[in-house]
Write a protein that holds these residues in place. Sequence first.
Motif, short mmCIF file in Angstrom:
data_model
loop_
_atom_site.label_atom_id
_atom_site.label_comp_id
_atom_site.label_asym_id
_atom_site.label_seq_id
_atom_site.Cartn_x
_atom_site.Cartn_y
_atom_site.Cartn_z
N GLN A 29 -25.45 -29.99 -40.60
CA GLN A 29 -25.09 -30.33 -41.98
C GLN A 29 -24.05 -31.45 -42.08
N GLU A 30 -23.46 -31.83 -40.97
CA GLU A 30 -22.49 -32.93 -41.01
C GLU A 30 -23.25 -34.25 -40.83
N THR A 31 -23.65 -34.82 -41.92
CA THR A 31 -24.45 -36.04 -41.89
C THR A 31 -23.77 -37.15 -42.68
N TYR A 32 -24.07 -38.37 -42.27
CA TYR A 32 -23.50 -39.56 -42.92
C TYR A 32 -24.64 -40.54 -43.19
N LYS A 33 -24.36 -41.51 -44.04
CA LYS A 33 -25.35 -42.54 -44.28
C LYS A 33 -25.69 -43.26 -42.97
N TYR A 34 -26.95 -43.60 -42.83
CA TYR A 34 -27.40 -44.25 -41.59
C TYR A 34 -26.59 -45.52 -41.33
N PHE A 35 -26.36 -46.29 -42.36
CA PHE A 35 -25.66 -47.57 -42.19
C PHE A 35 -24.14 -47.41 -42.23
N SER A 36 -23.66 -46.15 -42.19
CA SER A 36 -22.23 -45.96 -41.96
C SER A 36 -21.87 -46.33 -40.53
N LEU A 37 -22.83 -46.22 -39.62
CA LEU A 37 -22.69 -46.84 -38.30
C LEU A 37 -23.06 -48.32 -38.45
N TYR A 43 -24.87 -38.28 -31.51
CA TYR A 43 -25.38 -38.58 -32.84
C TYR A 43 -26.88 -38.84 -32.79
N TRP A 44 -27.57 -38.21 -33.75
CA TRP A 44 -28.99 -38.45 -33.99
C TRP A 44 -29.14 -39.04 -35.38
N TYR A 45 -30.23 -39.77 -35.59
CA TYR A 45 -30.50 -40.28 -36.94
C TYR A 45 -31.89 -39.82 -37.36
N GLN A 46 -32.10 -39.83 -38.67
CA GLN A 46 -33.38 -39.40 -39.23
C GLN A 46 -33.97 -40.50 -40.10
N MET A 47 -35.28 -40.69 -40.00
CA MET A 47 -35.99 -41.67 -40.81
C MET A 47 -37.21 -40.98 -41.44
N TYR A 48 -37.79 -41.65 -42.42
CA TYR A 48 -38.99 -41.14 -43.08
C TYR A 48 -40.02 -42.25 -43.23
N ILE A 49 -41.27 -41.89 -42.96
CA ILE A 49 -42.41 -42.74 -43.31
C ILE A 49 -43.41 -41.85 -44.04
N SER A 79 -22.57 -37.56 -46.25
CA SER A 79 -23.63 -37.67 -47.26
C SER A 79 -23.78 -36.38 -48.05
N ARG A 80 -23.21 -35.28 -47.54
CA ARG A 80 -23.28 -34.00 -48.25
C ARG A 80 -22.37 -33.96 -49.47
N ALA A 81 -21.51 -34.94 -49.62
CA ALA A 81 -20.66 -35.02 -50.81
C ALA A 81 -21.56 -35.19 -52.04
N ILE A 82 -21.45 -34.26 -52.98
CA ILE A 82 -22.33 -34.26 -54.15
C ILE A 82 -21.85 -35.31 -55.15
N PRO A 83 -22.72 -36.22 -55.57
CA PRO A 83 -22.31 -37.25 -56.53
C PRO A 83 -21.92 -36.65 -57.87
N PHE A 84 -21.10 -37.38 -58.62
CA PHE A 84 -20.64 -36.90 -59.93
C PHE A 84 -21.82 -36.69 -60.88
N GLY A 85 -22.80 -37.59 -60.83
CA GLY A 85 -23.96 -37.46 -61.71
C GLY A 85 -24.75 -36.19 -61.44
N THR A 86 -24.83 -35.79 -60.17
CA THR A 86 -25.53 -34.55 -59.83
C THR A 86 -24.76 -33.34 -60.35
N MET A 87 -23.43 -33.39 -60.26
CA MET A 87 -22.61 -32.30 -60.81
C MET A 87 -22.84 -32.16 -62.32
N VAL A 88 -22.89 -33.28 -63.01
CA VAL A 88 -23.13 -33.25 -64.46
C VAL A 88 -24.50 -32.65 -64.75
N ALA A 89 -25.51 -33.02 -63.94
CA ALA A 89 -26.86 -32.48 -64.14
C ALA A 89 -26.88 -30.96 -63.96
N VAL A 90 -26.17 -30.46 -62.95
CA VAL A 90 -26.12 -29.01 -62.72
C VAL A 90 -25.41 -28.31 -63.88
#
Length: 586
Positions: free
Chosen positions: A53-61, A126-132, A384-395
Amino acid sequence: MMGSSRWKIAVVAFFSFAELLMPIEADEHEHTYTDKEEVVLWMNTVGPYHNRQETYKYFSLPFCVGTKKTISHYHETLGEALQGVELEFSGLDIKFKDEVMQTTYCEIELDKAKRDAFVYAIKNHYWYQMYIDDLPIWGIVGEADENGEDHYLWTYKKLEIGFNGNRIVDVNLTSEGKVKLVPNTRIAMSYSVKWKKSDVKFEDRFDKYLDPSFFQHRIHWFSIFNSFMMVIFLVGLVSMILMRTLRKDYARYSKEEEMDDMDRDLGDEYGWKQVHGDVFRPSSHPMIFSSLIGSGCQIFSVSFIVIIVAMIEDLYTEGSMLSTAIFVYAATSPVNGYFGGSLYAKQGGRRWIKQMFIGAFLIPAMVCGTAFFINFIAMYYHASRAIPFGTMVAVCCICLFVILPLNLVGTILGRNLSGQPNFPCRVNAVPRPIPEKKWFMEPAVIVCLGGILPFGSIFIEMYFIFTSFWAYKIYYVYGFMMLVLVILCIVTVCVTIVCTYFLLNAEDYRWQWTSFLSAASTAVYVYMYSFYYYFFKTKMYGLFQTSFYFGYMAVFSSSLGIMCGAVGYVGTSAFVRKIYTNVKID
């Protein structure tokens, strides 16, 4: 007119949030391609392997981005936002069935700061994840030599994409091009794409990510069989003991009814019949109690429906399970209001609006409070697990404009349809004194021991559920989960009925909270097991991952406890009503 407008707003809000929440299953055209059509490679997150669960944006590296800039827009669901999905375009130019030989797409100017960032990532695996096309791909950042002195970065992404007709059904990544990290050098990042025909059906393309050897292991089957046999034994034992005991009780009470008043006064009267004037007395703190029962019934409904949906649909994509659970929880809010409101009305409660608010926000407040605390730590870590303010408002909007109105509907229906206190016995004006009894018959002891058997029935299944969430496994045997849920409910009801019978036989009429808490104590044993799992089954470390683990395990255990408590109370309430209906009361 004002009331009509409010209902229209509530209906519009519900369907708008449903569109936002429900896992957006891509339409047929979204997963079909024409030759040379753009295929997007999304970069998701990067983080230590042992801390899922400790994940960061890919381009943080300090990775570099490919040359292509324009792509189609990606729409993120609420479930993905809550789970820390951070999809960013890779910049790699990939077209359907168009093979690409090894091509350099960018270069990294490796100064000391960037080298230190890569070295830290490599040291922490560190591992990274991608999607296709919604298919996940994992790769490792780099590796160290045997001595741990030199560190190497994988620079070549070798993609092999399988297609069946005009659809993508398989993706594989091979990391090559190991380059030593030396400051003040340039590192070329390259990729290649190879397309191959595949016989895999589009509907079965996620099967490669499942692990039948793990989830369908003999131990899993044996645990299900063991729990099933325990249920048969427990139900048989409870039925035999209670039927024989109750038959003797009924015979004794019938005999006492034939005595005259003098003989009855000289007789040795004892047992559960003696508390008939107090057994249906309102519980202490009826507002909280009713809210807990309503919330527990809703959690059971959500669990049952979500498992059914998961058995029918393949909820493998990121965030789809969470989105479904949030949608179902909001949609089943009337269940909470109905059971909580009707119980509060039966117990003579008059502040029903306050009870409705407590019932509606009990679980959301617990979950959001935990998430809010963990969010501070995630923000400190820039995860990346930090919940954005907009998502908090939606909840918050979901709670205010969807859950609350639906809970109000359920409360009104519950109070009017089943809120009458039609008890089989009249409640005495003055409470009967509770006699002294042996220590093991005290409610506190019964509560502590009541959760052992329910926990034992789900012990093995907890391991598989924990592993699927905290490790790199995809849970898919929802038939097992449904069977375990049914077994858990049966065991819980049997245990609480036996505990309540012994309590009433000791002429202690405080059975409401005792039946709830004896079943809810299952949560304590589950949370204790989570400590064992953390220290002996994982290699997690660090403040963020540890707080995330124990914080959300507390939420899971509490929710499970509230559900078990509600199930135990509902079953016990039916039992108590039944035995007092069959006894002639003067």
